[in-house]
Design an enzyme around this catalytic site. Structure first.
Site, mmCIF file in Angstrom:
data_model
loop_
_atom_site.group_PDB
_atom_site.id
_atom_site.type_symbol
_atom_site.label_atom_id
_atom_site.label_comp_id
_atom_site.label_asym_id
_atom_site.label_seq_id
_atom_site.Cartn_x
_atom_site.Cartn_y
_atom_site.Cartn_z
ATOM 1 N N ASP A 21 0.861 -1.178 0.000
ATOM 2 C CA ASP A 21 0.000 0.000 0.000
ATOM 3 C C ASP A 21 0.901 1.233 0.000
ATOM 4 O O ASP A 21 2.084 1.154 0.345
ATOM 5 C CB ASP A 21 -0.880 -0.039 1.257
ATOM 6 N N LYS A 62 -5.316 32.361 -2.412
ATOM 7 C CA LYS A 62 -4.647 31.107 -2.784
ATOM 8 C C LYS A 62 -5.695 30.143 -3.316
ATOM 9 O O LYS A 62 -6.866 30.181 -2.881
ATOM 10 C CB LYS A 62 -3.883 30.494 -1.608
#
Length: 889
Positions: free
Chosen positions: A189, A323
């Site tokens: 994983d 942003k």
């Protein structure tokens, strides 16, 4: 559903207000996922559906409402649990070490019973006493069975489990460690295993170039540059995330490890910027107090940016910070900051595009930053700001013509030790593939960082040829690594999956639990390995698959794998329950330690068996010679038991404590179809090489002792009956010429049988020319000779390839074993009460005949190993020379 609440069932979202859920345990995505109300396209992947909130996940932002569509076993997690249960219910499953021990037991049982029954029949044919015959049969069977094997296996596995615990690996199933040593494929994983599971600022683009966010030297963001001051201010004042634990502040916990409230991306930004602010004597809290927010527009999926208007102090103009998505921010700017000065942005468009492409290609999440000052005469301190219109065009303050500051790029970075660990696995011949639920771009980037991908991918070939990815065929000859989505996997036939698994470098992204199970089964079922470059002919294989994971979604694959490895810190209880081992520190590098320890177990068991089986030949051949040519029995059954259960036991177990050989992680994984625990080469080494030399030592010692006590070797053939008769009725014996002078006798007669006597070299009246005592001394010396040659055998078995000079004698338990077997032989020989077992207080000189044979064993084995280490002749196509091919066990 509210922020912080656990989702109680599978829900179809019908209302949401900036609702985000943490799906990491289900999909492996490290970022919180936005929920929506709109329907998905028909045929969409269930786990990727944006309008479903899954049972067991956590709402980490906003709120929402949903209709329950599944509960209990019918939920997504319920179906995963059912998959895991079906994978774990494999009645025929055996660990590799279990198979090997069963295989060995069958071989040794067949050999022991065959020889025992054969000698029993021969004994009856030759007219031996029935009881003695049965005792001999039992003796032969006992001589073949390595009684120390059970203890050695148990000690090896237990010791390894203890060593692994020190390295923060919890072994739930002892046999699993050796399985890890046999592993040739690790399906890992990504999130939390290969990576830190902490979003981190990796790069910053400003002044026209990409810079590393942290570090020293060239190519690293300069915190003192004029543009970086704006980057710091924008991050400080255009974020809402905050550190929440005051105890961490008091204890000076590193900022990267501190808890925070807010979005994961914002958490990464404040963790990055806070240390730099502290270095300049301030901090985010102080900056936000000093520059109060007058207006804020939260991030939403429509605008894809957030906006804060802040004060700069009295009589200074307000400043707007923004942003968000790079393309949205760049489109609203007409200038760009370069070295702290505003320039026309069009002049830097090429640099911006190149930087953005580089960061996006790295799989990093990119955010743009910009600002503008609002003149004080137009926007006084008490001005009321309003945002109106789809793009803000009806707002009462500017919505475009801003100044672009730069880009920040975030990623969940690899653990520091992972690249080296992956390299170690690859050096050891283990294929490491990534199987994750995360985005393909992110998965590919991380795979390249840690070394899972080293060859060009489809994306790389497209970039090189200046084409779109879709224009590059999947079987393009330049593609050496594949990145495959779960949806592609679902459409593959078994044959297509088998062909895909021929790639050495593989990444599977956006995979579901069922996909992961399919991959593991595909690897386990694979029978033939084909090299894509055609450099080698196809090879038959038998994969042993290890799977690592932490989420609920990993549990079916963990159960199906030959060995499942779960994460101890971030791992779910379901994953830990399905696994055989748990990494308590969540560090993939610990798996390399496990592989090393597993290989060491197998090596040491081989060594222990080789050592134990060697003494079988000097234990069996006395019965064989006794029956075939009727010499007095050189080694009785009781002394065989003293060797197997006494002198050999501790040394055999001590080999479990032997340290690894230097090349243990440079060898390929063992092929379980060929490299068995007991092979023909091991039998050849133990029986045909070392065992024969040991038998020669035993017989030579036996004949020397009997010769010293007046019985010539050539006269012993056919004399077993005379020795038996004397033992039964010594009073019937007649010595010639003088029955009262046994030492000076020249012949012995009893019950019609006679044997010539020669002058004794050792004139002990209780032994010289006395058949039963002379034979007992010879048998005791045969026993001692086996102990002596087993010294050399034990040292020879310490390594399979390295010289003892390189390996050394650092195994304390083995050194104790050498002393123990010698002391035991001395005690059994020289304590009168123990002589009832068949030993005698033999003369010191009778310890000597076996010594040259011990030296022969030691020198022979050192020369053999030296020739193995030389390798194949120069120019040879073979991978090993003849000595290795026929003697390396």
């Amino acid at each position: 559903i509210k922020n912080g609440q656990k989702i109680p069932a599978d829900l179809r979202v019908v209302e949401q207000d900036e609702m985000k859920v943490d799906n990491a345990s289900l999909t492996g995505e490290s970022e919180a996922q936005k929920r929506k109300v709109e329907p998905e396209k028909r045929g969409s992947v269930h786990l990727e559906a944006g309008n479903i909130a899954f049972y067991g996940t956590l709402c980490v932002n906003g709120s929402g409402m949903g209709i329950v569509i599944a509960t209990g076993d019918n939920t997504t997690i319920g179906s995963i649990a059912a998959l895991a249960a079906s994978a774990s219910n494999r009645d025929d499953f055996q660990t590799p070490i279990n198979k090997e021990i069963h295989h060995f037991i069958k071989i040794i049982s067949a050999v022991a019973i065959f020889l025992g029954v054969l000698f029993l029949i021969l004994g009856f044919v030759l007219g031996l006493d029935a009881l003695d015959n049965i005792v001999f049969c039992i003796g032969i069977i006992v001589a073949n069975v390595p009684e120390g094997l059970l203890a050695t296996v148990t000690v090896s596995l237990t010791l390894t489990a203890q060593r692994m615990a020190i390295k923060k690996v919890l072994v739930k199933n002892l046999e699993a460690v050796e399985t890890l040593g046999s592993t040739n494929v690790i399906a890992s994983d990504k999130t939390g295993t290969l990576t830190q599971n902490i979003m981190t600022v990796q790069h910053i683009w400003y002044d026209g170039g990409v810079k590393l966010a942290n570090g020293l030297g060239e190519g690293v963001a300069d915190q003192k540059s004029a543009t970086m001051q704006y980057v710091r201010n924008c991050i400080s004042l255009c974020t809402t995330a905050t550190f929440i634990d005051e105890e961490e502040e008091k204890n000076n916990v590193p900022f990267q490890q501190r808890k925070f409230s807010g979005d994961a991306s914002e958490g990464a930004l404040i963790k990055y910027i806070e240390p730099h602010l502290r270095a300049s004597g301030t901090g985010i809290v102080q900056e936000r107090k000093k520059n109060k927010i007058r207006f804020k527009l939260p991030f939403n999926s429509t605008n894809k940016f957030m906006l804060h208007i802040c004060e700069q102090g009295e009589e200074k103009p307000h400043i707007l910070w923004m942003k968000g998505a790079p393309e949205r921010i760049w489109s609203r700017c007409n200038t760009i900051l370069i070295d702290g000065k505003e320039k026309k942005k069009d002049e830097y468009k090429a640099e911006y595009d190149k930087g953005l492409f580089t960061l996006m290609n790295n799989g990093e999440r990119v955010l743009g930053l910009c600002y503008t000052e609002l003149p004080a005469d137009k926007y006084p301190s008490d001005f009321k700001y309003n945002w109106e219109g789809e793009r803000g065009e009806e707002s009462n303050f500017p919505y475009e013509n801003f100044t672009f500051i730069g880009l920040t790029a975030l990623i969940d970075p690899p653990r520091a030790a992972v690249p080296a660990a992956v390299r170690s696995c690859q050096t050891a011949g283990i294929q490491v593939i990534m199987v994750t639920g995360d985005h393909p771009d992110t998965a590919e980037a991380i795979a390249k960082m840690v070394g899972i991908i080293r060859a060009p991918t489809r994306r790389d070939v497209a970039a090189k040829e200046g084409k779109e990815i879709e224009e590059i065929p999947r079987d393009h000859p330049d593609i050496g690594a594949r990145v495959v989505r779960g949806v592609e996997l679902m459409k593959m036939s078994d044959e297509e999956l088998d062909n895909l698994l021929d790639y050495e470098q593989l990444v599977f992204a956006r995979t579901s639990p069922a996909n992961k199970l399919t991959i593991v089964k595909g690897l386990q079922d694979k029978k033939l390995k084909r090299w894509k470059d055609g450099s080698r002919p196809p090879k038959r294989i038998k994969n042993v698959v290890a799977v690592t994971g932490d989420g609920v979604n990993d549990s079916p694959a963990l159960s199906q794998a030959d060995i499942g490895v779960a994460m101890g810190i971030v791992g779910s209880d379901v994953a830990k329950d399905a696994a055989d081992m748990i990494l308590l520190n969540d560090n993939f590098a610990s798996i390399v330690d496990g592989v090393e320890e597993g290989r060491l177990i197998f090596d040491n068991l081989k060594k222990s068996i080789a050592y134990t089986l060697s003494s079988n030949i000097p234990e069996i051949t006395p019965f064989l010679i006794f029956i075939l040519i009727q010499i007095p029995l050189p080694l009785p059954t009781v002394l065989i038991l003293l060797i197997d259960l006494g002198t050999d036991l501790v040394p055999a177990i001590s080999l479990a404590y032997e340290t690894k050989e230097a090349d243990i992680m440079r060898k390929p994984p063992r092929d379980s179809r060929v490299d068995r625990l007991v092979t023909r080469k091991l039998i050849s080494f133990s029986y045909g090489q070392i065992g024969i030399i040991q038998a020669m030592a035993g017989f030579y010692t036996y004949f020397v002792v009997l010769n010293d006590y007046g019985f010539r070797a050539s006269d012993l053939v056919g004399a077993s009956e005379l020795f038996f008769d004397y033992d039964d009725s010594p009073g019937d014996a007649v010595f010639f010429p003088d029955n009262d002078d046994t030492i000076g006798a020249g012949e012995l007669q009893i019950n019609g049988n006679s044997i010539p006597l020669i002058e004794c070299n050792i004139t002990d009246k209780d032994v010289c020319h006395i058949p039963d005592e002379a034979l007992a001394h010879a048998q005791g010396a045969f026993f001692v000779s086996i102990v002596i040659v087993q010294w050399a055998d034990l040292i020879a078995c310490k390594t399979r390839k390295l010289s003892i000079y390189h390996q050394g004698m650092r195994n304390t338990v083995l050194n104790i074993g050498l002393v123990e077997e010698t002391l035991l032989a001395i005690l059994l020989s020289y304590i009168p009460a123990l002589n009832v077992l068949g030993t005698r207080p033999i003369r010191f000189v009778h310890w000597m005949p076996a010594m040259p044979f011990a030296m022969i064993i030691f020198i022979y084995d050192e020369v053999r190993k030296y020739l193995i280490r030389l390798g194949p002749p120069a120019g040879s196509k073979k991978t090993m020379n003849l000595v290795e091919e026929y003697t390396y066990y």
